[in-house]
Design an enzyme around this catalytic site. Structure first.
Site, PDB file in Angstrom:
ATOM      1  N   LYS A   1     -10.643 -18.286  -0.414  1.00 16.87           N
ATOM      2  CA  LYS A   1     -11.131 -18.144  -1.795  1.00 16.87           C
ATOM      3  C   LYS A   1     -12.357 -17.246  -1.844  1.00 16.87           C
ATOM      4  CE  LYS A   1      -9.319 -21.613  -4.753  1.00 16.87           C
ATOM      5  NZ  LYS A   1      -9.154 -23.045  -4.888  1.00 16.87           N
TER       6      LYS A   1
ATOM      7  N   ALA B   1     -12.571 -10.727  -0.087  1.00 14.17           N
ATOM      8  CA  ALA B   1     -12.145  -9.436  -0.645  1.00 14.17           C
ATOM      9  C   ALA B   1     -10.668  -9.490  -1.043  1.00 14.17           C
ATOM     10  CB  ALA B   1     -12.364  -8.335   0.393  1.00 14.17           C
ATOM     11  N   SER B   2      -9.861 -10.195  -0.240  1.00 18.05           N
ATOM     12  CA  SER B   2      -8.422 -10.246  -0.536  1.00 18.05           C
ATOM     13  C   SER B   2      -8.126 -11.063  -1.789  1.00 18.05           C
ATOM     14  CB  SER B   2      -7.664 -10.868   0.636  1.00 18.05           C
ATOM     15  OG  SER B   2      -7.794 -10.067   1.757  1.00 18.05           O
TER      16      SER B   2
ATOM     17  N   SER C   1       9.760  32.274  15.006  1.00 19.73           N
ATOM     18  CA  SER C   1       9.863  33.643  15.525  1.00 19.73           C
ATOM     19  C   SER C   1      10.103  33.629  17.032  1.00 19.73           C
ATOM     20  CB  SER C   1       8.572  34.402  15.225  1.00 19.73           C
ATOM     21  OG  SER C   1       7.545  33.897  16.049  1.00 19.73           O
TER      22      SER C   1
ATOM     23  N   HIS D   1       4.146  -8.375  13.400  1.00 20.42           N
ATOM     24  CA  HIS D   1       3.778  -7.710  14.658  1.00 20.42           C
ATOM     25  C   HIS D   1       3.953  -8.755  15.767  1.00 20.42           C
ATOM     26  CE1 HIS D   1       1.913  -4.805  17.147  1.00 20.42           C
ATOM     27  NE2 HIS D   1       0.649  -4.941  16.828  1.00 20.42           N
TER      28      HIS D   1
ATOM     29  N   GLU E   1       0.641   3.873  18.377  1.00 22.32           N
ATOM     30  CA  GLU E   1      -0.511   4.161  17.508  1.00 22.32           C
ATOM     31  C   GLU E   1      -1.694   4.719  18.307  1.00 22.32           C
ATOM     32  OE1 GLU E   1      -0.736   0.386  15.626  1.00 22.32           O
ATOM     33  OE2 GLU E   1      -1.887  -0.546  17.232  1.00 22.32           O
TER      34      GLU E   1
ATOM     35  N   GLU F   1      -1.369  23.984   8.917  1.00 20.19           N
ATOM     36  CA  GLU F   1      -0.018  24.510   9.137  1.00 20.19           C
ATOM     37  C   GLU F   1       0.887  23.433   9.731  1.00 20.19           C
ATOM     38  OE1 GLU F   1       0.228  28.281  11.105  1.00 20.19           O
ATOM     39  OE2 GLU F   1       2.400  28.134  11.349  1.00 20.19           O
TER      40      GLU F   1
ATOM     41  N   ALA G   1      -7.593 -12.361  13.225  1.00 13.51           N
ATOM     42  CA  ALA G   1      -7.712 -13.569  12.388  1.00 13.51           C
ATOM     43  C   ALA G   1      -6.585 -14.555  12.671  1.00 13.51           C
ATOM     44  CB  ALA G   1      -7.726 -13.183  10.907  1.00 13.51           C
TER      45      ALA G   1
END
Ligand SMILES: NC(=O)c1ccc[n+]([C@@H]2O[C@H](COP(=O)([O-])OP(=O)(O)OC[C@H]3O[C@@H](n4cnc5c(N)ncnc54)[C@H](OP(=O)(O)O)[C@@H]3O)[C@@H](O)[C@H]2O)c1
Length: 399
Positions: free
Chosen positions: A113, A116-117, A321, A175, A263, A299, A153
């Site tokens: 509670k 941030a989430s 090329s 995961h 990764e 590029e 977590a």
């Protein structure tokens, strides 16, 4: 770098614009669309409903499942008696949660509670007491417990979560990290419940944006415990529910080893190191920041990598090329020879748990966000990425 002929240039630009491919054999997507046809001598694809068997170069058949096998109505029916409790609302929670909600599934969010989430979930329309709860309450209400907390977590909260995973519930991961490295994480799933994994091959933002575009991210799935005899089916259905376009089967071990390795290698760490090395040598030899950036990143990402993504590196050798082709043919073995030992060390470091330990140690520190931020500031302040911002402004679509 120049494309070989004006025809190749036209073809290349039309390919980038999603038009028809140069030849069917270059379109890997076709591998999964053609049924029962031997495509190349070493590839066989057999279609059974939406399920495809891919046998390649004698490697054991890989089964690929597609979204078409799980239309929305079938998904809704399959999960009609379930509450999908998504624990955590970070990158994956956001993407997977909103996709499940849009798929009409009964999904609830469980986060601490006022963190941030919690705030992010409120902004996305999750309603406290209706489909937004604290972690414990959400797990109690859920039949599927989708553990989308950060990997560190998951380890930290496991002592409180484990007793709530009662018989009949299904535990879901995105995961293989926590159960595979259980000696380090201490996350040992109960033996009497189904434990499944769906690992989207991309960030939660991409999980969401591809879904909204009517496309779908590719994902792998795996089963750790199959108590009900239905764990495979559950994972395949849930993969489509969270927004996957197609799903291939793996194991928890293979998922975590390939993911951590990838990764750190070609997906992020390796490519960043390569960009920096090339850029620095150009700068040390008197090239301007803009020229060095254009030849190194712009590029690559704007012109060449989309083609590699669509039709493969072999296509690039056909389309560029003669000068570029000769140089690339001469130099790729040199790079491979220099880099292979680095990749071997990296894989060993993943497999023996060193990368997991490092991640747990770093990400469990109370001030890990501040420490991470200071490393990210260093990257943001690198000349290459600062000049990149300016170069991107020059793209006509950004004017
Ligand atoms: N990101 C990717 O690209 C990606 C791709 C595929 C799979 N995965 C996997 O998906 C899972 C979730 O990853 P993610 O990237 O979405 O994670 P994330 O963005 O780091 O999300 C972290 C979540 O964990 C919560 N949290 C952190 N510490 C907590 C604690 N001590 N107690 C309770 N909650 C805590 C955060 O809540 P607060 O806001 O309250 O801190 C937040 O909701 C991981 O297993 C990851 O490996 C990630």
């Amino acid at each position: 770098m120049a494309f070989r002929t004006s025809t190749a240039r036209k073809l290349a630009s039309s390919l980038i614009c999603n038009s028809r491919p140069l030849t069917a054999k270059r379109n890997i997507a076709l591998l999964s669309k053609v049924s029962s046809q031997p495509l190349r001598s070493s590839t066989q694809v057999t279609a059974i409903r939406g399920v495809k068997q891919i046998k390649f170069n004698g490697v054991d058949s890989e089964t690929v499942y597609e979204r078409s096998d799980w239309p929305k109505e079938k998904l809704q029916d399959y999960f009609k008696n379930d509450t999908l409790a998504m624990i955590g609302y970070g990158s994956q929670g956001y993407g997977q949660g909103l996709n499940m909600r849009d798929n009409g599934l009964n999904v609830i969010v469980g986060v601490r509670k006022d963190g941030a989430s919690w705030k992010a979930a409120l902004e996305d329309g999750w309603v406290p007491g209706k489909n937004l709860f604290d972690v414990k309450e959400a797990i109690q209400k859920g039949t599927y417990i989708m553990n989308l907390l950060s990997d560190a977590a998951q380890s930290e909260t496991w002592p409180e979560i484990k007793p709530l995973l009662t018989k009949g519930k299904t535990l879901y991961f995105a995961h293989g990290f926590s159960p595979v490295f259980k000696d380090l994480t201490k996350v040992e799933p109960p033996k009497d419940i189904d434990v499944i994994l769906v690992a989207p091959k991309g960030s939660g933002r991409t999980v969401r944006s591809l879904f909204k575009e009517g496309r779908g991210i590719n994902a792998s799935y795996a089963v750790w415990n199959d108590v009900s005899g239905k764990a495979h089916e559950k994972a395949q259905a849930l993969a489509v529910g969270v927004g996957a376009g197609y799903i291939y089967q793996t194991t928890f071990e293979k998922e975590v080893n390939s993911d951590l390795y990838g990764e750190r290698g070609c997906l992020m760490g390796g490519i960043h190191g390569m960009f920096l090395a090339q850029y620095e040598v150009l700068r040390e030899n008197g090239h301007s920041p803009s020229e060095a950036f254009n030849e190194t990143v712009e590029e690559a990402t704007q012109s060449l990598y989309p083609l590699v993504g669509k039709y493969g590196m072999d296509y690039m050798y056909d389309a560029c090329s003669t000068t570029a082709r000769r140089g690339a043919l001469d130099w790729y073995p040199v790079f491979k020879k220099a880099l292979k030992p680095v990749f071997e060390d990296l894989y060993a470091s993943v497999k023996n748990g060193s990368e997991t330990q490092r991640s747990l140690d770093f990400n469990s520190q109370p001030d890990y966000r501040e420490k991470l931020e200071s490393e990210l500031v260093t990257i943001r302040n690198m000349e290459i990425w600062k000049v990149g911002k300016e170069v991107r402004k020059l793209r006509p679509e950004n004017n």
